[in-house]
Structures are given as structure tokens and as C-alpha cells.
Design a protein around this motif. Structure first.
Motif, short mmCIF file in Angstrom:
data_model
loop_
_atom_site.label_atom_id
_atom_site.label_comp_id
_atom_site.label_asym_id
_atom_site.label_seq_id
_atom_site.Cartn_x
_atom_site.Cartn_y
_atom_site.Cartn_z
N UNK A 65 0.25 12.90 -34.10
CA UNK A 65 1.69 12.66 -34.17
C UNK A 65 2.14 12.58 -35.63
N UNK A 66 1.36 11.89 -36.45
CA UNK A 66 1.69 11.77 -37.86
C UNK A 66 1.70 13.11 -38.57
N UNK A 67 0.71 13.95 -38.29
CA UNK A 67 0.63 15.27 -38.92
C UNK A 67 1.85 16.12 -38.56
N UNK A 68 2.17 16.18 -37.27
CA UNK A 68 3.30 17.00 -36.83
C UNK A 68 4.63 16.41 -37.32
N UNK A 69 4.74 15.10 -37.36
CA UNK A 69 5.96 14.46 -37.85
C UNK A 69 6.15 14.73 -39.34
N UNK A 70 5.05 14.75 -40.09
CA UNK A 70 5.13 15.06 -41.53
C UNK A 70 5.62 16.49 -41.76
N UNK A 71 5.19 17.41 -40.91
CA UNK A 71 5.66 18.80 -41.02
C UNK A 71 7.17 18.86 -40.79
N UNK A 72 7.64 18.13 -39.80
CA UNK A 72 9.07 18.07 -39.50
C UNK A 72 9.82 17.45 -40.67
N UNK A 73 9.32 16.34 -41.17
CA UNK A 73 9.99 15.62 -42.25
C UNK A 73 10.06 16.45 -43.53
N UNK A 74 9.07 17.30 -43.75
CA UNK A 74 9.10 18.16 -44.94
C UNK A 74 10.32 19.09 -44.91
N UNK A 75 10.69 19.55 -43.75
CA UNK A 75 11.88 20.42 -43.63
C UNK A 75 13.15 19.61 -43.86
N UNK A 76 13.19 18.38 -43.36
CA UNK A 76 14.35 17.52 -43.57
C UNK A 76 14.54 17.27 -45.07
N UNK A 77 13.44 16.98 -45.77
CA UNK A 77 13.51 16.75 -47.21
C UNK A 77 13.95 18.02 -47.92
N UNK A 78 13.42 19.16 -47.50
CA UNK A 78 13.83 20.43 -48.11
C UNK A 78 15.32 20.68 -47.91
#
Length: 129
Positions: A65-78
Motif C-alpha cells: 500500500x505504501x509503495x503504490x501510494x507513494x507512486x500516486x503522491x509523486x504525481x500529486x507533487x509533480x
């Protein structure tokens, strides 16, 4: 250059839309392909839904869950740090933010400023379509 030519050129410049970058004309009826940023924002929206469904259906561990959430969050930050270059980019960012707010329950808020912000984002999406 004559005075009338300079006036015509200045008039054309002043009549042009204000943009943050160069604008290329597309043939009438042509649709530009979505930018990488717009694609990333739309991917993040679908990825969140996939995370929510997959983590429940497959009983993911915290690391997954953490790995996939980090991928999602990277797009939000971008999306927060990269300027929009087109109305499509702006609309994609608005969709992403509305999805973020929906996941936290903010869209159900009865506070005027939060509802106003959500309404503005929905209007941005419609106007940029």
C-alpha cells in the motif's frame, strides 16, 4: 516599417491571448494529444481507485500500500510543482485535486469556501474541455 504597419503589428500583439508560453495553431478540428502532465494526473486518479479496490480485494500488506501510494503522491507533487502549459493540463490538475478531496470527504463539506473551491474546479474542467 511605416506607422500604420507598426500600429497593425502592435494591435495584433495586444489582441493575442496572454499565455505562459508559445502557442501553436492547430488545424481547424484538430485535437492536441494530452500532455505528459495531463496523462500523469489522469493516471493518478485511476491508480487511486485501483489501489482502493486492489488493497481491499487482495488484502495488501502495508509495504505494498505504501509503495503504490507513494507512486500516486509523486504525481500529486509533480502537478503542484509543474506549471500547466495548456487548458488540458489545468483541467487534469483540477480533476486530480477533486479526486484528492473526494477521497478525504472534503467534497461533502458544507463550508462555503470549500464548496466554492470545488465548484470553481468543476467549472475549470468544463471550460477547459
Amino acid at each position: 516599417m511605416t506607422a500604420s504597419t507598426r500600429r497593425a503589428a502592435l494591435g495584433a500583439i495586444l489582441a493575442a491571448p496572454l499565455t505562459g508560453g508559445a502557442v501553436m495553431a492547430l488545424p481547424l478540428g484538430a485535437v492536441a494529444a494530452p500532455s505528459d502532465l495531463a496523462q500523469a494526473c489522469d493516471w493518478a486518479i485511476h491508480h487511486r481507485a485501483w489501489i482502493n479496490h486492489g488493497s481491499d480485494a487482495e488484502d495488501w500488506d502495508d509495504d505494498r500500500i505504501g509503495f503504490e501510494s507513494d507512486r500516486h503522491e509523486a504525481v500529486v507533487v509533480r502537478a503542484a510543482s509543474e506549471p500547466s502549459r495548456s487548458p488540458a493540463d489545468l483541467a487534469a490538475k483540477a480533476r486530480l485535486l477533486l479526486d484528492e478531496w473526494a477521497s478525504t470527504g472534503l467534497l461533502k463539506s458544507t463550508y462555503g469556501d470549500e464548496r466554492l473551491a470545488a465548484t470553481i474546479l468543476q467549472e475549470v474542467i468544463k471550460l477547459c474541455a
